[in-house]
Structures are given as structure tokens and as C-alpha cells.
Design a protein around this motif. Structure first.
Motif, PDB file in Angstrom:
ATOM      1  N   LEU A  58      19.398  41.088 124.379  1.00 28.55           N
ATOM      2  CA  LEU A  58      20.784  40.615 124.277  1.00 28.55           C
ATOM      3  C   LEU A  58      21.764  41.680 124.778  1.00 28.55           C
ATOM      4  CD1 LEU A  58      22.812  38.492 123.419  1.00 28.55           C
ATOM      5  CD2 LEU A  58      22.724  39.426 121.119  1.00 28.55           C
ATOM      6  N   GLN A  59      21.556  42.915 124.359  1.00 31.44           N
ATOM      7  CA  GLN A  59      22.450  43.975 124.813  1.00 31.44           C
ATOM      8  C   GLN A  59      22.311  44.192 126.320  1.00 31.44           C
ATOM      9  OE1 GLN A  59      24.762  45.423 122.766  1.00 31.44           O
ATOM     10  NE2 GLN A  59      25.582  46.229 124.669  1.00 31.44           N
ATOM     11  N   ALA A  60      21.099  44.020 126.845  1.00 30.84           N
ATOM     12  CA  ALA A  60      20.891  44.153 128.287  1.00 30.84           C
ATOM     13  C   ALA A  60      21.668  43.073 129.038  1.00 30.84           C
ATOM     14  CB  ALA A  60      19.399  44.071 128.609  1.00 30.84           C
ATOM     15  N   ILE A  61      21.660  41.850 128.516  1.00 31.06           N
ATOM     16  CA  ILE A  61      22.414  40.751 129.139  1.00 31.06           C
ATOM     17  C   ILE A  61      23.908  41.072 129.115  1.00 31.06           C
ATOM     18  CG2 ILE A  61      23.078  38.322 128.889  1.00 31.06           C
ATOM     19  CD1 ILE A  61      20.194  37.798 127.906  1.00 31.06           C
ATOM     20  N   ILE A  62      24.375  41.552 127.985  1.00 26.75           N
ATOM     21  CA  ILE A  62      25.799  41.904 127.856  1.00 26.75           C
ATOM     22  C   ILE A  62      26.172  42.988 128.861  1.00 26.75           C
ATOM     23  CG2 ILE A  62      27.511  42.967 126.319  1.00 26.75           C
ATOM     24  CD1 ILE A  62      26.078  41.489 123.992  1.00 26.75           C
ATOM     25  N   ASN A  63      25.323  44.011 128.961  1.00 29.42           N
ATOM     26  CA  ASN A  63      25.603  45.090 129.917  1.00 29.42           C
ATOM     27  C   ASN A  63      25.598  44.581 131.352  1.00 29.42           C
ATOM     28  OD1 ASN A  63      25.824  46.885 127.814  1.00 29.42           O
ATOM     29  ND2 ASN A  63      23.785  47.768 128.082  1.00 29.42           N
ATOM     30  N   LEU A  64      24.664  43.695 131.675  1.00 27.60           N
ATOM     31  CA  LEU A  64      24.619  43.130 133.032  1.00 27.60           C
ATOM     32  C   LEU A  64      25.860  42.296 133.326  1.00 27.60           C
ATOM     33  CD1 LEU A  64      20.837  42.171 133.225  1.00 27.60           C
ATOM     34  CD2 LEU A  64      21.998  43.911 134.604  1.00 27.60           C
ATOM     35  N   GLU A  65      26.351  41.560 132.293  1.00 31.77           N
ATOM     36  CA  GLU A  65      27.580  40.782 132.470  1.00 31.77           C
ATOM     37  C   GLU A  65      28.768  41.714 132.704  1.00 31.77           C
ATOM     38  OE1 GLU A  65      28.047  38.262 129.053  1.00 31.77           O
ATOM     39  OE2 GLU A  65      26.473  36.893 129.696  1.00 31.77           O
ATOM     40  N   LYS A  66      28.819  42.801 131.946  1.00 33.11           N
ATOM     41  CA  LYS A  66      29.922  43.754 132.101  1.00 33.11           C
ATOM     42  C   LYS A  66      29.919  44.393 133.492  1.00 33.11           C
ATOM     43  CE  LYS A  66      30.543  45.157 127.304  1.00 33.11           C
ATOM     44  NZ  LYS A  66      30.420  46.276 126.348  1.00 33.11           N
ATOM     45  N   TYR A  69      15.915  34.774 132.923  1.00 33.56           N
ATOM     46  CA  TYR A  69      17.211  34.347 132.399  1.00 33.56           C
ATOM     47  C   TYR A  69      18.351  34.760 133.317  1.00 33.56           C
ATOM     48  CZ  TYR A  69      21.326  33.893 129.475  1.00 33.56           C
ATOM     49  OH  TYR A  69      22.561  33.548 129.005  1.00 33.56           O
ATOM     50  N   ALA A  70      18.331  36.024 133.755  1.00 30.34           N
ATOM     51  CA  ALA A  70      19.454  36.570 134.513  1.00 30.34           C
ATOM     52  C   ALA A  70      19.305  36.389 136.020  1.00 30.34           C
ATOM     53  CB  ALA A  70      19.605  38.059 134.190  1.00 30.34           C
ATOM     54  N   ASN A  71      18.127  35.939 136.463  1.00 29.28           N
ATOM     55  CA  ASN A  71      17.864  35.733 137.884  1.00 29.28           C
ATOM     56  C   ASN A  71      18.096  37.042 138.657  1.00 29.28           C
ATOM     57  OD1 ASN A  71      17.032  34.318 140.118  1.00 29.28           O
ATOM     58  ND2 ASN A  71      19.077  33.496 140.559  1.00 29.28           N
ATOM     59  N   ILE A  75      25.415  39.635 136.510  1.00 27.73           N
ATOM     60  CA  ILE A  75      25.181  38.219 136.195  1.00 27.73           C
ATOM     61  C   ILE A  75      26.484  37.636 135.681  1.00 27.73           C
ATOM     62  CG2 ILE A  75      22.725  38.506 135.689  1.00 27.73           C
ATOM     63  CD1 ILE A  75      23.355  38.425 132.731  1.00 27.73           C
ATOM     64  N   LYS A  76      26.598  36.322 135.776  1.00 23.53           N
ATOM     65  CA  LYS A  76      27.809  35.637 135.330  1.00 23.53           C
ATOM     66  C   LYS A  76      27.682  35.281 133.858  1.00 23.53           C
ATOM     67  CE  LYS A  76      29.145  33.683 139.733  1.00 23.53           C
ATOM     68  NZ  LYS A  76      29.487  32.486 140.470  1.00 23.53           N
ATOM     69  N   ALA A  77      28.836  35.295 133.168  1.00 22.22           N
ATOM     70  CA  ALA A  77      28.885  34.881 131.769  1.00 22.22           C
ATOM     71  C   ALA A  77      28.672  33.375 131.695  1.00 22.22           C
ATOM     72  CB  ALA A  77      30.236  35.258 131.166  1.00 22.22           C
ATOM     73  N   PRO A  78      28.259  32.829 130.544  1.00 21.95           N
ATOM     74  CA  PRO A  78      28.070  31.389 130.415  1.00 21.95           C
ATOM     75  C   PRO A  78      29.350  30.622 130.737  1.00 21.95           C
ATOM     76  CG  PRO A  78      27.217  32.540 128.483  1.00 21.95           C
ATOM     77  CD  PRO A  78      27.928  33.548 129.326  1.00 21.95           C
ATOM     78  N   LYS A  79      29.197  29.437 131.329  1.00 24.59           N
ATOM     79  CA  LYS A  79      30.350  28.617 131.729  1.00 24.59           C
ATOM     80  C   LYS A  79      31.180  28.194 130.531  1.00 24.59           C
ATOM     81  CE  LYS A  79      28.145  26.720 135.812  1.00 24.59           C
ATOM     82  NZ  LYS A  79      27.631  25.531 136.461  1.00 24.59           N
ATOM     83  N   ASP A  80      30.524  27.835 129.429  1.00 25.58           N
ATOM     84  CA  ASP A  80      31.254  27.327 128.265  1.00 25.58           C
ATOM     85  C   ASP A  80      31.790  28.453 127.387  1.00 25.58           C
ATOM     86  OD1 ASP A  80      28.759  28.117 127.478  1.00 25.58           O
ATOM     87  OD2 ASP A  80      28.364  26.398 126.201  1.00 25.58           O
ATOM     88  N   GLY A  81      31.770  29.658 127.902  1.00 21.57           N
ATOM     89  CA  GLY A  81      32.362  30.783 127.185  1.00 21.57           C
ATOM     90  C   GLY A  81      31.361  31.453 126.271  1.00 21.57           C
ATOM     91  N   GLY A  82      31.824  32.434 125.634  1.00 20.25           N
ATOM     92  CA  GLY A  82      31.011  33.200 124.711  1.00 20.25           C
ATOM     93  C   GLY A  82      31.838  34.363 124.227  1.00 20.25           C
ATOM     94  N   PHE A  83      31.334  35.043 123.257  1.00 25.79           N
ATOM     95  CA  PHE A  83      32.078  36.171 122.714  1.00 25.79           C
ATOM     96  C   PHE A  83      31.106  37.278 122.392  1.00 25.79           C
ATOM     97  CE2 PHE A  83      33.695  38.682 119.213  1.00 25.79           C
ATOM     98  CZ  PHE A  83      34.931  39.045 119.689  1.00 25.79           C
ATOM     99  N   TYR A  84      31.454  38.475 122.804  1.00 22.04           N
ATOM    100  CA  TYR A  84      30.683  39.636 122.406  1.00 22.04           C
ATOM    101  C   TYR A  84      31.624  40.813 122.305  1.00 22.04           C
ATOM    102  CZ  TYR A  84      30.797  40.880 127.347  1.00 22.04           C
ATOM    103  OH  TYR A  84      31.196  41.196 128.611  1.00 22.04           O
ATOM    104  N   SER A  85      31.220  41.766 121.536  1.00 23.48           N
ATOM    105  CA  SER A  85      31.998  42.991 121.404  1.00 23.48           C
ATOM    106  C   SER A  85      31.036  44.136 121.196  1.00 23.48           C
ATOM    107  CB  SER A  85      32.953  42.890 120.206  1.00 23.48           C
ATOM    108  OG  SER A  85      33.574  44.144 120.005  1.00 23.48           O
ATOM    109  N   SER A  86      31.157  45.131 122.038  1.00 17.03           N
ATOM    110  CA  SER A  86      30.303  46.301 121.886  1.00 17.03           C
ATOM    111  C   SER A  86      31.066  47.425 121.205  1.00 17.03           C
ATOM    112  CB  SER A  86      29.780  46.749 123.243  1.00 17.03           C
ATOM    113  OG  SER A  86      30.866  47.070 124.086  1.00 17.03           O
ATOM    114  N   LYS A  87      32.315  47.196 120.856  1.00 18.76           N
ATOM    115  CA  LYS A  87      33.138  48.226 120.244  1.00 18.76           C
ATOM    116  C   LYS A  87      32.524  48.701 118.932  1.00 18.76           C
ATOM    117  CE  LYS A  87      37.698  49.165 118.417  1.00 18.76           C
ATOM    118  NZ  LYS A  87      38.957  48.609 118.000  1.00 18.76           N
ATOM    119  N   ASP A  88      32.166  47.757 118.040  1.00 14.82           N
ATOM    120  CA  ASP A  88      31.615  48.124 116.750  1.00 14.82           C
ATOM    121  C   ASP A  88      30.284  48.840 116.892  1.00 14.82           C
ATOM    122  OD1 ASP A  88      32.838  45.171 115.063  1.00 14.82           O
ATOM    123  OD2 ASP A  88      33.772  47.102 115.395  1.00 14.82           O
TER     124      ASP A  88
END
Length: 186
Positions: free
Chosen positions: A33-41, A13-15, A45-58
Motif C-alpha cells: 500500500l505504501q509503495a502504491i502511494i509513493n508511486l502515485e506521489k 496492479y500498477a502496470n 501511476i495514476k490515482a483511482p478515478k473515483d478518488g481516494g484519500f491518503y496521508s503520509s504525514k502521520d
């Protein structure tokens, strides 16, 4: 425990390399999923082109304050990443605009070229929704008694809308004339 299947899935997925995928999954205890989010941060890896939303605050607050359930804030999201409160705000905004337009436009009842009654379209819609079994028959009977209906106002006072209302009135008038003509022939 991180499985080989999870590492391969994240790697595809993340190449990224096998070792990067394994490390990312080990940091998140196998949560892809959390691994993908961490890699994006981290910018790996790049975030999806059409956007997305995540929050690790909670999730961070929950891990720090797991005993204090009263401080947990959770928001619900649909598939597109829109929260429930955003959807509710859109519905309320749409309702306000429709209500405003309904109050700026009027429904008029006309007999022999004179305006008999004029009510806001909002009231007409409410009458049709809640008392359609009374409102619709009264309007149809009114057509056969020579009443005409028209809309006035900035949005509904258009010629095309009123032309359609006139054609319905004319059709009712023609039907009434045909009925009277057939009755006289018998």
C-alpha cells in the motif's frame, strides 16, 4: 524482505516493470500500500478515478517521534475514505436541519372547525418516540371523538399531507357511524 509474490502483485496492479515494482517495495520494506502511494506521489501511476484519500504525514511524524506517543494523531476512516469527524459533522448538520424544519411546521388539533391546539412537529416527534404508548392511543381516541389533525408550515402544510390526514379522520368517522348503526339495529 520483499517476496516475488509481492513484486508481481504490485507490478500487475500498477502496470509497471518488474524492477520498478521491486524498487518501490524495497523503499517501503515490502508494504504494498505504501509503495502504491509513493508511486502515485511520484506520478508513476495514476490515482483511482473515483478518488481516494491518503496521508503520509502521520506515518512520517510517527517514524521521527516514535518515543513521543502524546504527539501521535490518528483519524479513523470508513471504506469510502470519510473520517469519523466528517461523518459526525454530517449527522449534526442533518439533525440541525431536521430540528429547524420541525420547529417551522406545526401539528394542529381541530374540533368543529376550530383550532384547539398547535404544537411544533419536533415536540410531536419527541412525544411519539418517548411516550408512543400514550400519544398514539390518545390520537386514535381523539379521531373517534370528532377531532381532526392537520399540519401547517412551509414543508408539511401541503395539500397532499393534509388530505391524507383528512382521509384518516373520515375513515374513523365512518367506522364510528357503522358501529353506532350496528348497535341500534340490535
Amino acid at each position: 524482505m520483499v517476496t516475488l509474490q509481492q513484486v508481481e502483485e504490485l507490478r500487475k496492479y500498477a502496470n509497471i516493470t518488474f524492477n520498478e515494482a521491486k524498487e518501490a517495495l524495497e523503499e517501503t520494506n515490502g508494504d504494498i500500500l505504501q509503495a502504491i502511494i509513493n508511486l502515485e506521489k511520484k506520478g508513476r501511476i495514476k490515482a483511482p478515478k473515483d478518488g481516494g484519500f491518503y496521508s503520509s504525514k502521520d506515518s512520517y511524524e510517527n517514524s521521527q517521534n516514535s518515543d513521543d506517543i502524546g504527539n501521535v494523531h490518528q483519524e479513523f476512516y470508513d471504506e469510502s475514505g470519510t473520517s469519523f469527524s466528517e461523518i459526525l459533522n454530517k449527522i449534526i448538520s442533518f439533525s440541525k436541519r431536521a430540528f429547524d424544519k420541525g420547529n417551522r411546521n406545526n401539528f394542529e388539533v381541530i374540533k368543529d372547525g376550530k383550532r384547539i391546539m398547535s404544537i411544533p412537529v419536533t415536540i410531536l416527534v419527541i412525544l411519539i418516540i418517548f411516550t408512543f404508548w400514550i400519544t398514539i392511543p390518545i390520537m386514535i381516541i381523539g379521531l373517534f371523538m370528532g377531532y381532526r389533525y392537520a399540519f401547517t408550515g412551509p414543508e408539511l402544510g401541503k395539500e397532499t399531507v393534509n388530505r391524507a390526514m383528512d382521509s384518516v379522520s373520515s375513515a374513523a368517522e365512518n367506522l364510528k357511524k357503522e358501529f353506532k348503526g350496528d348497535k341500534n339495529n340490535d
